[in-house]
Write a protein that holds these residues in place. Sequence first.
Motif, short mmCIF file in Angstrom:
data_model
loop_
_atom_site.label_atom_id
_atom_site.label_comp_id
_atom_site.label_asym_id
_atom_site.label_seq_id
_atom_site.Cartn_x
_atom_site.Cartn_y
_atom_site.Cartn_z
N PRO A 206 -2.85 -1.75 13.05
CA PRO A 206 -1.61 -1.88 12.28
C PRO A 206 -1.84 -2.16 10.80
N ARG A 207 -2.88 -2.92 10.48
CA ARG A 207 -3.13 -3.20 9.06
C ARG A 207 -3.43 -1.92 8.29
N HIS A 208 -4.19 -1.01 8.89
CA HIS A 208 -4.53 0.23 8.20
C HIS A 208 -3.35 1.19 8.13
N LEU A 209 -2.44 1.11 9.09
CA LEU A 209 -1.20 1.87 8.99
C LEU A 209 -0.35 1.35 7.83
N SER A 210 -0.23 0.04 7.73
CA SER A 210 0.50 -0.55 6.60
C SER A 210 -0.16 -0.18 5.28
N ASN A 211 -1.47 -0.15 5.28
CA ASN A 211 -2.22 0.24 4.09
C ASN A 211 -1.80 1.62 3.60
N GLY A 212 -1.65 2.57 4.53
CA GLY A 212 -1.20 3.90 4.16
C GLY A 212 0.26 3.94 3.74
N LEU A 213 1.08 3.13 4.41
CA LEU A 213 2.50 3.08 4.04
C LEU A 213 2.70 2.57 2.62
N ALA A 214 1.74 1.81 2.10
CA ALA A 214 1.84 1.36 0.71
C ALA A 214 1.84 2.55 -0.24
N GLU A 215 0.99 3.54 0.03
CA GLU A 215 0.96 4.73 -0.84
C GLU A 215 2.22 5.57 -0.65
N ILE A 216 2.79 5.57 0.54
CA ILE A 216 4.07 6.25 0.74
C ILE A 216 5.18 5.52 0.00
N LEU A 217 5.16 4.19 0.06
CA LEU A 217 6.13 3.38 -0.67
C LEU A 217 6.04 3.64 -2.16
N LYS A 218 4.83 3.88 -2.65
CA LYS A 218 4.64 4.20 -4.06
C LYS A 218 5.51 5.38 -4.48
N MET A 219 5.41 6.48 -3.72
CA MET A 219 6.21 7.66 -4.06
C MET A 219 7.69 7.40 -3.88
N ALA A 220 8.04 6.60 -2.87
CA ALA A 220 9.45 6.30 -2.61
C ALA A 220 10.06 5.52 -3.77
N MET A 221 9.34 4.54 -4.30
CA MET A 221 9.90 3.66 -5.32
C MET A 221 10.16 4.38 -6.64
N VAL A 222 9.33 5.38 -6.97
CA VAL A 222 9.48 6.01 -8.29
C VAL A 222 9.97 7.45 -8.24
N LYS A 223 10.16 8.00 -7.01
CA LYS A 223 10.50 9.43 -6.95
C LYS A 223 11.50 9.81 -5.86
N ASP A 224 11.52 9.09 -4.75
CA ASP A 224 12.25 9.59 -3.58
C ASP A 224 13.02 8.45 -2.91
N LEU A 225 14.28 8.30 -3.28
CA LEU A 225 15.12 7.25 -2.72
C LEU A 225 15.31 7.43 -1.22
N VAL A 226 15.44 8.68 -0.75
CA VAL A 226 15.60 8.93 0.68
C VAL A 226 14.40 8.39 1.45
N LEU A 227 13.21 8.61 0.91
CA LEU A 227 11.99 8.12 1.55
C LEU A 227 11.98 6.59 1.58
N ASN A 337 7.37 -6.87 2.59
CA ASN A 337 7.12 -7.89 3.61
C ASN A 337 7.28 -7.32 5.02
N SER A 338 8.27 -6.45 5.20
CA SER A 338 8.51 -5.89 6.54
C SER A 338 7.35 -4.99 6.97
N LEU A 339 6.65 -4.42 5.98
CA LEU A 339 5.49 -3.58 6.28
C LEU A 339 4.20 -4.40 6.35
N ILE A 340 4.33 -5.71 6.28
CA ILE A 340 3.20 -6.65 6.32
C ILE A 340 2.20 -6.32 5.20
N LEU A 341 2.74 -6.13 4.01
CA LEU A 341 1.91 -5.86 2.83
C LEU A 341 1.99 -7.05 1.88
N PRO A 342 0.87 -7.43 1.27
CA PRO A 342 0.88 -8.57 0.35
C PRO A 342 1.52 -8.21 -0.98
N THR A 343 2.13 -9.19 -1.61
CA THR A 343 2.70 -9.01 -2.95
C THR A 343 2.00 -9.88 -3.99
N TRP A 344 0.99 -10.62 -3.55
CA TRP A 344 0.25 -11.50 -4.45
C TRP A 344 -1.08 -11.83 -3.81
#
Length: 416
Positions: A206-227, A337-344
């Motif tokens: 699960p940690r490595h899945l969350s790790n990949g979702l961080a890069e997906i979140l990257k595109m979502a935050m600056v380019k794709d609201l639907v994502l 937080n829901s994706l179990i990703l650190p913010t600090w």
Amino acid sequence: MTVQPNSTPQTVRPRLHTTAEPPHHTWQVSTSKAVTYEVMLSPGLLAPSNPTLATAGVTEEARPGRRLLVVDATVHALYGARIGAYFAHQGVEHEVHVVDAHESVKSMETVFEIVDAMDSFGISRRREPVIAIGGGVLTDLVGLAASLYRRSTPYARVPTTLIGMVDAGIGAKTGVNFRQHKNRLGTYHPSAVTLVDREFLATLGPRHLSNGLAEILKMAMVKDLVLFEQLAAHGPRLVDERMQSAGSADGGRGAEDVVGRAIHSMLEELQPNLWEHELRRLVDFGHSFSPAIEMAALPELLHGEAVCIDMAFSAVIAHQRGLLDRSDLERIVRVMNSLILPTWHPVCTPELMARGLADTVKHRDGKQLLPLPDGIGHARFVDDVSRTELDEALAMLLDLSGGADALAMASGNRGA
């Protein structure tokens, strides 16, 4: 999406400079290299009857041929028997070189090890592409080795991690770390094809899945609201289901759509600027402070985790500049937080963040070119972030994240 390469005629134009002195000649060589590569969603790659992997990156007349497979050690332990059986069934002569690929050995020494395997195998320069099977570190290592061996050897990528499928395995860049610098040495050498099979994610923690979702979140935050909305609604479920179709609540449609949208958004940004002549890049979001964070915290943080801290920090800067309202900022942090990703992380001192930005300025030709979210799903670039802003944003991020308590909770929940 179709990738259309630039194609202009090759020309050699001699120019004669006439002066009072004896004439001399100069030659100006102008050419362009057409680049075409494919990224394919390819389920069932290891099914014995599926020829996709065995024929990846080669012409009809070169099949079946021979293959050198460079495989990540963990992947080999999980899939080695199936990989060997697959190529045997396809009638492809092959050898396997296993690499224990992780960030700590992402160096030229490991590249030379791969080059030695290529040389010992005696691969043909054009007809026997190396096949890289593993995560982003492995595909970066093989890509750099392939770019150097005989000055350009074809290869194919089979990313087995989510971060490899949506980010590290689909662009043109290769790279290794040098001293304390992330990916300081590298080339532009895309693979002939990247084959994405979500079935490999079934054995990913699960940690490595969350790790990949961080890069997906990257595109979502600056380019794709639907994502972004998809991650907010379904992100934790996708992690629980390992992004698989079998046994999922929706037959895998959500996972396929998230992966597909992420790849499309990434390639849409990369394709017109593959060689990075333009340094104002949306895909650099999350990658301004994270190289310094990741290297300082090595091996504790994964790449996507460092990227997530960078994104949270950048979102705070955006909020302080009035680009992101408080409710959107808090929503972003909740999704993280829901994706179990650190913010600090404790390495995030004011000095480190300032040093990280200073190094990024060198990388971006003397400018910050810092992408910041302008609302969710959009971004703008700024070039005037001060040290005072950095310090204030870090203090706010620590408060927003709950500091060490948040880190401890995230660490305890991330798993292996």
